[in-house]
Motif scaffolding. Sequence first.
Motif, PDB file in Angstrom:
ATOM      1  N   MET A   1      37.319  39.368 -14.085  1.00 34.01           N
ATOM      2  CA  MET A   1      36.346  39.857 -13.117  1.00 34.01           C
ATOM      3  C   MET A   1      36.790  41.181 -12.486  1.00 34.01           C
ATOM      4  O   MET A   1      36.245  41.619 -11.492  1.00 34.01           O
ATOM      5  CB  MET A   1      36.109  38.823 -12.019  1.00 34.01           C
ATOM      6  N   GLY A   2      37.794  41.811 -13.103  1.00 31.94           N
ATOM      7  CA  GLY A   2      38.284  43.057 -12.570  1.00 31.94           C
ATOM      8  C   GLY A   2      37.289  44.189 -12.649  1.00 31.94           C
ATOM      9  O   GLY A   2      37.435  45.186 -11.937  1.00 31.94           O
ATOM     10  N   ASP A   3      36.256  44.072 -13.555  1.00 31.70           N
ATOM     11  CA  ASP A   3      35.262  45.129 -13.714  1.00 31.70           C
ATOM     12  C   ASP A   3      34.136  45.018 -12.698  1.00 31.70           C
ATOM     13  O   ASP A   3      33.227  45.839 -12.698  1.00 31.70           O
ATOM     14  CB  ASP A   3      34.674  45.089 -15.138  1.00 31.70           C
ATOM     15  N   ILE A   4      34.173  44.011 -11.883  1.00 40.13           N
ATOM     16  CA  ILE A   4      33.102  43.784 -10.909  1.00 40.13           C
ATOM     17  C   ILE A   4      33.562  44.259  -9.538  1.00 40.13           C
ATOM     18  O   ILE A   4      34.633  43.853  -9.053  1.00 40.13           O
ATOM     19  CB  ILE A   4      32.724  42.296 -10.850  1.00 40.13           C
ATOM     20  N   PRO A   5      32.794  45.123  -8.886  1.00 42.73           N
ATOM     21  CA  PRO A   5      33.180  45.621  -7.554  1.00 42.73           C
ATOM     22  C   PRO A   5      33.412  44.460  -6.588  1.00 42.73           C
ATOM     23  O   PRO A   5      32.743  43.424  -6.650  1.00 42.73           O
ATOM     24  CB  PRO A   5      31.970  46.462  -7.127  1.00 42.73           C
ATOM     25  N   THR A   6      34.349  44.678  -5.683  1.00 40.89           N
ATOM     26  CA  THR A   6      34.730  43.628  -4.740  1.00 40.89           C
ATOM     27  C   THR A   6      33.546  43.131  -3.920  1.00 40.89           C
ATOM     28  O   THR A   6      33.375  41.914  -3.721  1.00 40.89           O
ATOM     29  CB  THR A   6      35.821  44.154  -3.791  1.00 40.89           C
ATOM     30  N   GLU A   7      32.707  44.068  -3.444  1.00 43.35           N
ATOM     31  CA  GLU A   7      31.579  43.648  -2.607  1.00 43.35           C
ATOM     32  C   GLU A   7      30.570  42.798  -3.381  1.00 43.35           C
ATOM     33  O   GLU A   7      29.969  41.877  -2.833  1.00 43.35           O
ATOM     34  CB  GLU A   7      30.887  44.872  -1.984  1.00 43.35           C
ATOM     35  N   VAL A   8      30.424  43.108  -4.677  1.00 46.67           N
ATOM     36  CA  VAL A   8      29.498  42.321  -5.507  1.00 46.67           C
ATOM     37  C   VAL A   8      30.068  40.926  -5.730  1.00 46.67           C
ATOM     38  O   VAL A   8      29.364  39.912  -5.584  1.00 46.67           O
ATOM     39  CB  VAL A   8      29.238  43.023  -6.858  1.00 46.67           C
ATOM     40  N   LEU A   9      31.358  40.870  -6.084  1.00 49.10           N
ATOM     41  CA  LEU A   9      31.985  39.577  -6.341  1.00 49.10           C
ATOM     42  C   LEU A   9      32.006  38.723  -5.077  1.00 49.10           C
ATOM     43  O   LEU A   9      31.766  37.501  -5.127  1.00 49.10           O
ATOM     44  CB  LEU A   9      33.411  39.790  -6.853  1.00 49.10           C
ATOM     45  N   THR A  10      32.262  39.334  -3.948  1.00 49.89           N
ATOM     46  CA  THR A  10      32.273  38.598  -2.683  1.00 49.89           C
ATOM     47  C   THR A  10      30.900  38.000  -2.381  1.00 49.89           C
ATOM     48  O   THR A  10      30.791  36.836  -1.948  1.00 49.89           O
ATOM     49  CB  THR A  10      32.698  39.526  -1.528  1.00 49.89           C
ATOM     50  N   ALA A  11      29.861  38.787  -2.615  1.00 47.42           N
ATOM     51  CA  ALA A  11      28.497  38.300  -2.369  1.00 47.42           C
ATOM     52  C   ALA A  11      28.138  37.155  -3.312  1.00 47.42           C
ATOM     53  O   ALA A  11      27.496  36.175  -2.908  1.00 47.42           O
ATOM     54  CB  ALA A  11      27.503  39.451  -2.535  1.00 47.42           C
ATOM     55  N   ILE A  12      28.580  37.252  -4.566  1.00 48.16           N
ATOM     56  CA  ILE A  12      28.301  36.188  -5.542  1.00 48.16           C
ATOM     57  C   ILE A  12      29.000  34.890  -5.123  1.00 48.16           C
ATOM     58  O   ILE A  12      28.406  33.801  -5.159  1.00 48.16           O
ATOM     59  CB  ILE A  12      28.746  36.623  -6.952  1.00 48.16           C
ATOM     60  N   LYS A  13      30.260  34.998  -4.713  1.00 48.49           N
ATOM     61  CA  LYS A  13      31.008  33.801  -4.299  1.00 48.49           C
ATOM     62  C   LYS A  13      30.403  33.171  -3.051  1.00 48.49           C
ATOM     63  O   LYS A  13      30.322  31.935  -2.939  1.00 48.49           O
ATOM     64  CB  LYS A  13      32.471  34.171  -4.056  1.00 48.49           C
ATOM     65  N   ALA A  14      29.947  34.026  -2.143  1.00 50.00           N
ATOM     66  CA  ALA A  14      29.332  33.495  -0.920  1.00 50.00           C
ATOM     67  C   ALA A  14      28.037  32.764  -1.246  1.00 50.00           C
ATOM     68  O   ALA A  14      27.752  31.693  -0.682  1.00 50.00           O
ATOM     69  CB  ALA A  14      29.065  34.637   0.057  1.00 50.00           C
ATOM     70  N   ALA A  15      27.251  33.320  -2.151  1.00 50.58           N
ATOM     71  CA  ALA A  15      26.000  32.674  -2.554  1.00 50.58           C
ATOM     72  C   ALA A  15      26.271  31.361  -3.265  1.00 50.58           C
ATOM     73  O   ALA A  15      25.547  30.376  -3.081  1.00 50.58           O
ATOM     74  CB  ALA A  15      25.205  33.610  -3.455  1.00 50.58           C
ATOM     75  N   ALA A  16      27.323  31.323  -4.083  1.00 47.15           N
ATOM     76  CA  ALA A  16      27.685  30.088  -4.789  1.00 47.15           C
ATOM     77  C   ALA A  16      28.069  28.994  -3.798  1.00 47.15           C
ATOM     78  O   ALA A  16      27.646  27.838  -3.931  1.00 47.15           O
ATOM     79  CB  ALA A  16      28.835  30.368  -5.748  1.00 47.15           C
ATOM     80  N   LYS A  17      28.861  29.354  -2.811  1.00 45.67           N
ATOM     81  CA  LYS A  17      29.292  28.359  -1.822  1.00 45.67           C
ATOM     82  C   LYS A  17      28.123  27.880  -0.984  1.00 45.67           C
ATOM     83  O   LYS A  17      28.034  26.700  -0.629  1.00 45.67           O
ATOM     84  CB  LYS A  17      30.381  28.969  -0.930  1.00 45.67           C
ATOM     85  N   ASN A  18      27.214  28.810  -0.683  1.00 46.64           N
ATOM     86  CA  ASN A  18      26.052  28.442   0.120  1.00 46.64           C
ATOM     87  C   ASN A  18      25.103  27.526  -0.656  1.00 46.64           C
ATOM     88  O   ASN A  18      24.511  26.604  -0.086  1.00 46.64           O
ATOM     89  CB  ASN A  18      25.311  29.713   0.551  1.00 46.64           C
ATOM     90  N   SER A  19      24.961  27.763  -1.954  1.00 47.06           N
ATOM     91  CA  SER A  19      24.027  26.971  -2.768  1.00 47.06           C
ATOM     92  C   SER A  19      24.624  25.634  -3.199  1.00 47.06           C
ATOM     93  O   SER A  19      23.903  24.645  -3.350  1.00 47.06           O
ATOM     94  CB  SER A  19      23.620  27.769  -4.017  1.00 47.06           C
ATOM     95  N   TRP A  20      25.963  25.593  -3.416  1.00 46.02           N
ATOM     96  CA  TRP A  20      26.606  24.387  -3.932  1.00 46.02           C
ATOM     97  C   TRP A  20      27.863  24.080  -3.104  1.00 46.02           C
ATOM     98  O   TRP A  20      28.971  24.015  -3.624  1.00 46.02           O
ATOM     99  CB  TRP A  20      26.983  24.576  -5.407  1.00 46.02           C
ATOM    100  N   SER A  21      27.667  23.872  -1.826  1.00 46.04           N
ATOM    101  CA  SER A  21      28.801  23.700  -0.908  1.00 46.04           C
ATOM    102  C   SER A  21      29.677  22.500  -1.242  1.00 46.04           C
ATOM    103  O   SER A  21      30.888  22.506  -0.971  1.00 46.04           O
ATOM    104  CB  SER A  21      28.299  23.581   0.536  1.00 46.04           C
ATOM    105  N   ASP A  22      29.104  21.471  -1.857  1.00 43.27           N
ATOM    106  CA  ASP A  22      29.869  20.241  -2.128  1.00 43.27           C
ATOM    107  C   ASP A  22      30.177  20.046  -3.610  1.00 43.27           C
ATOM    108  O   ASP A  22      30.594  18.961  -4.020  1.00 43.27           O
ATOM    109  CB  ASP A  22      29.084  19.019  -1.629  1.00 43.27           C
ATOM    110  N   ASP A  23      29.947  21.085  -4.403  1.00 39.81           N
ATOM    111  CA  ASP A  23      30.134  20.929  -5.847  1.00 39.81           C
ATOM    112  C   ASP A  23      30.894  22.138  -6.391  1.00 39.81           C
ATOM    113  O   ASP A  23      30.313  23.178  -6.686  1.00 39.81           O
ATOM    114  CB  ASP A  23      28.770  20.806  -6.538  1.00 39.81           C
TER     115      ASP A  23
END
Length: 236
Positions: A1-23
């Motif tokens: 994931m080194g080719d992905i800008p930090t702000e993009v990766l951070t937003a993706i991870k935040a969305a993942a946690k928000n959508s699947w908080s228990d999985d």
Amino acid sequence: MGDIPTEVLTAIKAAAKNSWSDDRQMQDYYIESECDSYLAVVEMDFGDALPFRDQMIARAAEFSDLWEDRATYVRDEVDGYAELQNHPADVPGEVLDELKRKAIAEHYDFSSQGDALREGIRHFRYVRDTRAKIAPIRDLLVRMENIIGEECYNDNIQNYSSWGVWEGEGRSFRYPVTVLRGGKAEKRKFRFDDLLAEELVTGHYKFGANELSIYRALIKIVDMLESDYGLKVPRS
């Protein structure tokens, strides 16, 4: 994931946690899918559409927050733009130019414009081929249909003379042909010479909720007689 800008990766991870908080498994899947989709967008070959790259990506962002949806949108836009650059050899230039002008005037994005152009070309070819096929046998088709249409009989019709005397049951009648003209249905019994070939071929008999495509059936019969029985139909 080194080719992905930090702000993009951070937003993706935040969305993942928000959508699947228990999985955790679904979070990982979401992150992987979104990262792959992001890379699909930034590494996409835009071809001739390269001058519109930033515009397409910006519209994709308006379309969805998901990179998966954005990747699909941008790919469709690139394909739509490519469609607009095609020049089919069998379509006259002035016809193609008018189809493109109409598609661009009526649709906002390249994918819809490409779809409209493709449908316009399909319709042009249908009309052209239909006219070429029907023109030489038009009179034959009309005469055959008239013979069939005249052979209708209803034994439940009660016949009375103009002075009210009952004259028996049953009556022959000319069954009407329904054609589609300008998007509207018209019933015809006798005059067909003012119809375009693509209108004539829509001629059908309506039986309640059912229809019999009489003109298409007659064309198939002529084709069958020519191919299977060697019938020679004069063609002007």
